[in-house]
Design an enzyme around this catalytic site. Structure first.
Site, PDB file in Angstrom:
ATOM      1  CG  HIS A 151      -2.179  -0.903   0.896  1.00 55.97           C
ATOM      2  ND1 HIS A 151      -3.469  -0.553   1.197  1.00 55.97           N
ATOM      3  CD2 HIS A 151      -2.262  -2.136   0.317  1.00 55.97           C
ATOM      4  CE1 HIS A 151      -4.306  -1.514   0.830  1.00 55.97           C
ATOM      5  NE2 HIS A 151      -3.593  -2.498   0.309  1.00 55.97           N
ATOM      6  CG  ASP A 152       5.192   3.365   1.015  1.00 54.90           C
ATOM      7  OD1 ASP A 152       4.704   4.509   0.847  1.00 54.90           O
ATOM      8  OD2 ASP A 152       6.416   3.155   1.026  1.00 54.90           O
ATOM      9  N   GLY A 212       4.963   5.313  -5.769  1.00 57.18           N
ATOM     10  CA  GLY A 212       6.193   4.557  -5.541  1.00 57.18           C
ATOM     11  C   GLY A 212       6.480   4.350  -4.063  1.00 57.18           C
ATOM     12  CG  ASP A 264       6.545   7.838  -1.344  1.00 53.55           C
ATOM     13  OD1 ASP A 264       5.837   6.944  -0.817  1.00 53.55           O
ATOM     14  OD2 ASP A 264       6.067   8.845  -1.875  1.00 53.55           O
ATOM     15  CB  SER A 290       3.774   8.805   0.926  1.00 53.79           C
ATOM     16  OG  SER A 290       3.285   7.744   0.135  1.00 53.79           O
ATOM     17  CD  GLU A 349      -0.006   7.880   0.756  1.00 50.08           C
ATOM     18  OE1 GLU A 349       0.240   6.672   0.871  1.00 50.08           O
ATOM     19  OE2 GLU A 349       0.764   8.686   0.211  1.00 50.08           O
TER      20      GLU A 349
END
Ligand code: HEM
Ligand SMILES: *[C@@H]1O[C@H](CO)[C@@H](O)[C@H](O)[C@H]1NC(C)=O
Ligand SMILES: *[C@@H]1O[C@H](CO)[C@@H](O)[C@H](O)[C@H]1NC(C)=O
Length: 314
Positions: free
Chosen positions: A65-66, A71, A73, A75, A88
């Site tokens: 899921h990242d 990409g 990262d 996030s 997210e």
């Protein structure tokens, strides 16, 4: 070509070279700056996995899921600063994502020995890699050197994370964009051999799919699901069933279940029915070492980081 065009091409080529050189992943990225990083991650995970045997599955899904959102990262770990919108994690597609805090714990262990050298994005990949290996799966050698992003991408999470209801078509689109072959796409789905699925994500016997073609073939399994996940239950967002009979072991049981009519999600059931994927899925059910090899290649393709904030793959 005119001279303006030539200059533009020259600039693009130069930017491309600098960009790619600066962000290239490599198999010895931390050789000088933090040679012990892989050992630190592995020993940190050892403790985490002992206290919670469900955490390897959670970390493997966390990595997917990242990486699926601009990409790999890290996030998915970010809480937004003022003006940055939503995290997210606020996306319903990330419902059930767990163990993000494990990455912070390991990051502090790494910081203690190699301050400001190793990215969270790389730690996340190493953690997922070790989750597979420590659960009995292959040990994948992964290139490192990813950079962390500083902005979460809620909209991209909504757009690029697969819905629980997708079938073979949506699955192949998702993974061929990452450069995977059909064989590798089928292999990466074997990740769903680990862990659990919330009742909320488990559809009725006939999947709400185009034509309702795919269905679980085994009535006893259907009865088991109905018992554990009654339709309309108020606890469907907290109760769950194991993804396969061996949810703590990374193995090829996923494909055997699919063949036996025990596919939990629509994609799990369709893999052995769709002519594009059936042959490979059935083969992986019989040959675990070939499944492991294809999974390892697919894992590396899934684990690419982004180029200057944008993933190369969409
Ligand atoms: C595109 C196809 C995929 C779909 C539609 C899909 C869907 C799902 C869904 C709905 C769940 C249950 C989540 C929950 O109810 O809490 C799940 C669990 C899981 N997925 Fe996937 N998945 C896909 C691909 C992948 C990939 C590529 C990986 C990793 C490489 C992965 C790893 C996992 C793991 C390990 C779990 C168990 C998580 C846990 O126990 O906490 N999945 N998946
Ligand atoms: C599950 O759903 C109930 C009722 O809709 C809600 O009160 C609860 O907060 C939800 N739990 C989670 C973990 O989202
Ligand atoms: C699996 O495939 C490999 C070749 O890729 C072969 O050496 C091995 O014998 C096969 N195993 C089984 C159980 O068929």
């Amino acid at each position: 070509m005119d001279s303006a065009g030539a200059i533009l091409v020259a600039i693009l080529l130069l930017a491309n070279r600098i960009g790619i050189k600066g962000e290239e992943l490599s198999y010895n990225f931390y050789e000088k700056s933090c040679p012990q990083v892989e050992d630190i991650v592995r020993s940190g995970l050892g403790t985490i996995f002992l206290t919670d045997p469900t955490s390897p599955a959670a970390l493997l899904r966390l990595m997917f899921h990242d990486c699926q959102v601009q990409g790999c990262d890290a996030s998915i770990l970010l809480d937004p600063l003022y003006g940055q919108g939503l995290s997210e994690m606020a996306s319903t597609k990330n419902f059930g994502i767990r163990k993000r805090e494990s990455i912070s714990i390991i990051k502090s262990m790494v910081e203690a020995e190699c301050p400001q050298q190793v990215s969270c994005a790389d730690i996340l990949i190493l953690a997922a890699r070790d989750a597979v290996a420590m659960s009995g799966g292959p040990r994948v050698t992964v290139p490192l050197g990813r950079r962390d992003s500083s902005v979460p991408r809620y909209e991209l999470a909504n757009a690029f994370l697969p819905a629980a209801t997708i079938g073979v078509e949506g699955m192949l689109q998702t993974f061929t964009k990452k450069g995977m072959s059909i064989e590798e796409s089928v292999a990466i789905m074997g990740a769903d051999s680990l862990g659990v699925t919330l009742c909320l994500n488990i559809p009725n016997r006939v999947y709400e799919s185009e034509g309702g073609e795919a269905r679980r073939q085994d009535p006893r399994f259907e009865a088991f699901l109905n018992l554990n996940c009654p339709q309309g239950s108020l606890t469907s967002n907290v109760s769950f069933v194991p993804n396969d009979p061996t949810p703590f072991v990374f193995d090829n049981q996923y494909y055997m279940d699919s063949m036996g009519g025990h596919g939990l999600l629509r994609i799990d059931a369709e893999l052995v029915l769709d002519p594009r994927t059936a042959k490979v899925a059935k083969y992986f059910a019989t040959n675990q070492s070939d499944f492991f090899n294809a999974f390892s290649k697919a894992f590396v393709k899934l684990s690419f980081r982004c180029f200057g904030g944008k993933s190369r793959y969409y």
